[in-house]
Design a protein around this motif. Sequence first.
Motif, PDB file in Angstrom:
ATOM      1  N   CYS A  10     -69.345  -0.285  55.460  1.00 63.40           N
ATOM      2  CA  CYS A  10     -68.920   0.869  54.654  1.00 63.40           C
ATOM      3  C   CYS A  10     -70.116   1.828  54.556  1.00 63.40           C
ATOM      4  O   CYS A  10     -71.066   1.705  55.331  1.00 63.40           O
ATOM      5  CB  CYS A  10     -68.422   0.424  53.276  1.00 63.40           C
ATOM      6  N   LEU A  11     -70.080   2.741  53.619  1.00 62.03           N
ATOM      7  CA  LEU A  11     -71.164   3.731  53.552  1.00 62.03           C
ATOM      8  C   LEU A  11     -72.437   3.148  52.930  1.00 62.03           C
ATOM      9  O   LEU A  11     -73.520   3.232  53.505  1.00 62.03           O
ATOM     10  CB  LEU A  11     -70.681   4.950  52.756  1.00 62.03           C
ATOM     11  N   GLY A  12     -72.308   2.557  51.752  1.00 62.57           N
ATOM     12  CA  GLY A  12     -73.496   2.115  51.024  1.00 62.57           C
ATOM     13  C   GLY A  12     -73.797   0.632  51.121  1.00 62.57           C
ATOM     14  O   GLY A  12     -74.873   0.182  50.725  1.00 62.57           O
ATOM     15  N   ASN A  13     -72.842  -0.139  51.588  1.00 63.31           N
ATOM     16  CA  ASN A  13     -72.940  -1.608  51.640  1.00 63.31           C
ATOM     17  C   ASN A  13     -73.216  -2.209  50.258  1.00 63.31           C
ATOM     18  O   ASN A  13     -73.950  -3.176  50.117  1.00 63.31           O
ATOM     19  CB  ASN A  13     -74.017  -2.065  52.658  1.00 63.31           C
ATOM     20  N   ILE A  14     -72.614  -1.578  49.235  1.00 66.83           N
ATOM     21  CA  ILE A  14     -72.709  -2.171  47.892  1.00 66.83           C
ATOM     22  C   ILE A  14     -71.331  -2.331  47.227  1.00 66.83           C
ATOM     23  O   ILE A  14     -71.235  -2.984  46.186  1.00 66.83           O
ATOM     24  CB  ILE A  14     -73.647  -1.378  46.953  1.00 66.83           C
ATOM     25  N   CYS A  15     -70.287  -1.749  47.782  1.00 64.12           N
ATOM     26  CA  CYS A  15     -68.943  -1.905  47.185  1.00 64.12           C
ATOM     27  C   CYS A  15     -67.953  -2.531  48.151  1.00 64.12           C
ATOM     28  O   CYS A  15     -67.601  -3.708  48.043  1.00 64.12           O
ATOM     29  CB  CYS A  15     -68.397  -0.564  46.692  1.00 64.12           C
ATOM     30  N   ARG A  16     -67.489  -1.736  49.115  1.00 63.49           N
ATOM     31  CA  ARG A  16     -66.372  -2.195  49.949  1.00 63.49           C
ATOM     32  C   ARG A  16     -66.746  -3.275  50.953  1.00 63.49           C
ATOM     33  O   ARG A  16     -66.037  -4.289  51.053  1.00 63.49           O
ATOM     34  CB  ARG A  16     -65.753  -0.995  50.683  1.00 63.49           C
ATOM     35  N   SER A  17     -67.831  -3.082  51.714  1.00 58.16           N
ATOM     36  CA  SER A  17     -68.112  -4.091  52.752  1.00 58.16           C
ATOM     37  C   SER A  17     -68.616  -5.422  52.180  1.00 58.16           C
ATOM     38  O   SER A  17     -68.249  -6.476  52.720  1.00 58.16           O
ATOM     39  CB  SER A  17     -69.032  -3.545  53.856  1.00 58.16           C
ATOM     40  N   TRP A  46     -79.239   4.011  51.808  1.00 56.26           N
ATOM     41  CA  TRP A  46     -79.499   4.486  50.448  1.00 56.26           C
ATOM     42  C   TRP A  46     -79.706   3.351  49.453  1.00 56.26           C
ATOM     43  O   TRP A  46     -80.400   3.516  48.459  1.00 56.26           O
ATOM     44  CB  TRP A  46     -78.334   5.348  49.940  1.00 56.26           C
ATOM     45  N   HIS A  47     -79.072   2.252  49.681  1.00 57.86           N
ATOM     46  CA  HIS A  47     -79.125   1.145  48.707  1.00 57.86           C
ATOM     47  C   HIS A  47     -79.794  -0.097  49.301  1.00 57.86           C
ATOM     48  O   HIS A  47     -79.586  -1.209  48.809  1.00 57.86           O
ATOM     49  CB  HIS A  47     -77.723   0.829  48.199  1.00 57.86           C
ATOM     50  N   ARG A  48     -80.582   0.106  50.323  1.00 60.21           N
ATOM     51  CA  ARG A  48     -81.241  -1.008  51.012  1.00 60.21           C
ATOM     52  C   ARG A  48     -81.916  -1.956  50.011  1.00 60.21           C
ATOM     53  O   ARG A  48     -82.637  -1.497  49.106  1.00 60.21           O
ATOM     54  CB  ARG A  48     -82.318  -0.448  51.950  1.00 60.21           C
ATOM     55  N   PRO A 125     -60.292   3.433  50.337  1.00 60.98           N
ATOM     56  CA  PRO A 125     -60.952   4.552  49.650  1.00 60.98           C
ATOM     57  C   PRO A 125     -62.253   4.125  48.944  1.00 60.98           C
ATOM     58  O   PRO A 125     -62.331   3.033  48.370  1.00 60.98           O
ATOM     59  CB  PRO A 125     -59.906   5.013  48.628  1.00 60.98           C
ATOM     60  N   ASP A 126     -63.233   5.014  49.023  1.00 65.28           N
ATOM     61  CA  ASP A 126     -64.535   4.791  48.392  1.00 65.28           C
ATOM     62  C   ASP A 126     -64.364   4.764  46.863  1.00 65.28           C
ATOM     63  O   ASP A 126     -63.910   5.751  46.283  1.00 65.28           O
ATOM     64  CB  ASP A 126     -65.438   5.964  48.815  1.00 65.28           C
ATOM     65  N   PRO A 127     -64.735   3.663  46.206  1.00 62.92           N
ATOM     66  CA  PRO A 127     -64.515   3.557  44.759  1.00 62.92           C
ATOM     67  C   PRO A 127     -65.700   4.050  43.927  1.00 62.92           C
ATOM     68  O   PRO A 127     -65.637   4.078  42.701  1.00 62.92           O
ATOM     69  CB  PRO A 127     -64.366   2.040  44.563  1.00 62.92           C
TER      70      PRO A 127
END
Length: 156
Positions: A10-17, A46-48, A125-127
Amino acid sequence: MEKKRVLFVCLGNICRSPSAEAVFNGYLKNNDIDGFEVDSAGISDWHRGEPADQRMQIHAKKRGYELTSVSRPVVPEDFDKFDYIIAMDRENLRDLKQLAPRAGHLKKIYLMTDFSKNYDYNGVPDPYYGGDEGFELVLDLLEDAVDGLYKFMKNK
Ligand code: 4NP
């Protein structure tokens, strides 16, 4: 059976993935399936180094999932290492196709909601900027799609 390697992105690898990783691992466990290596990563860095978003963790935990991943960006080697790279939304899909080092990698890249059974969503969808219902929807969509994803990979 040769091990199959799956990367959720996902984009940030902190929610969806991270949730996709946990839901898919839960599916494998519930169905006594082994032979898979599962990981997740982000398009961005961004959230590495961060654990999953606290809100996502709380919603996942209510359904029995422990989100254990630590955020990391996708790296070029992922395209060689993994057999299946599963994008959460259309932007992730497009970005992954651009990041792929070789044309031969493109056939490994899929969209999670293409495996949906009971939902008709064009991406998860991105939450991140929304409320509780967005996090619940992420889990609903992921739980609905993992069976189709597994069966697709099994039959390949
Ligand atoms: P994710 O959600 O891609 O599901 O991990 C997001 C996390 C962080 C941001 C956007 C989406 N962000 O803008 O920092």
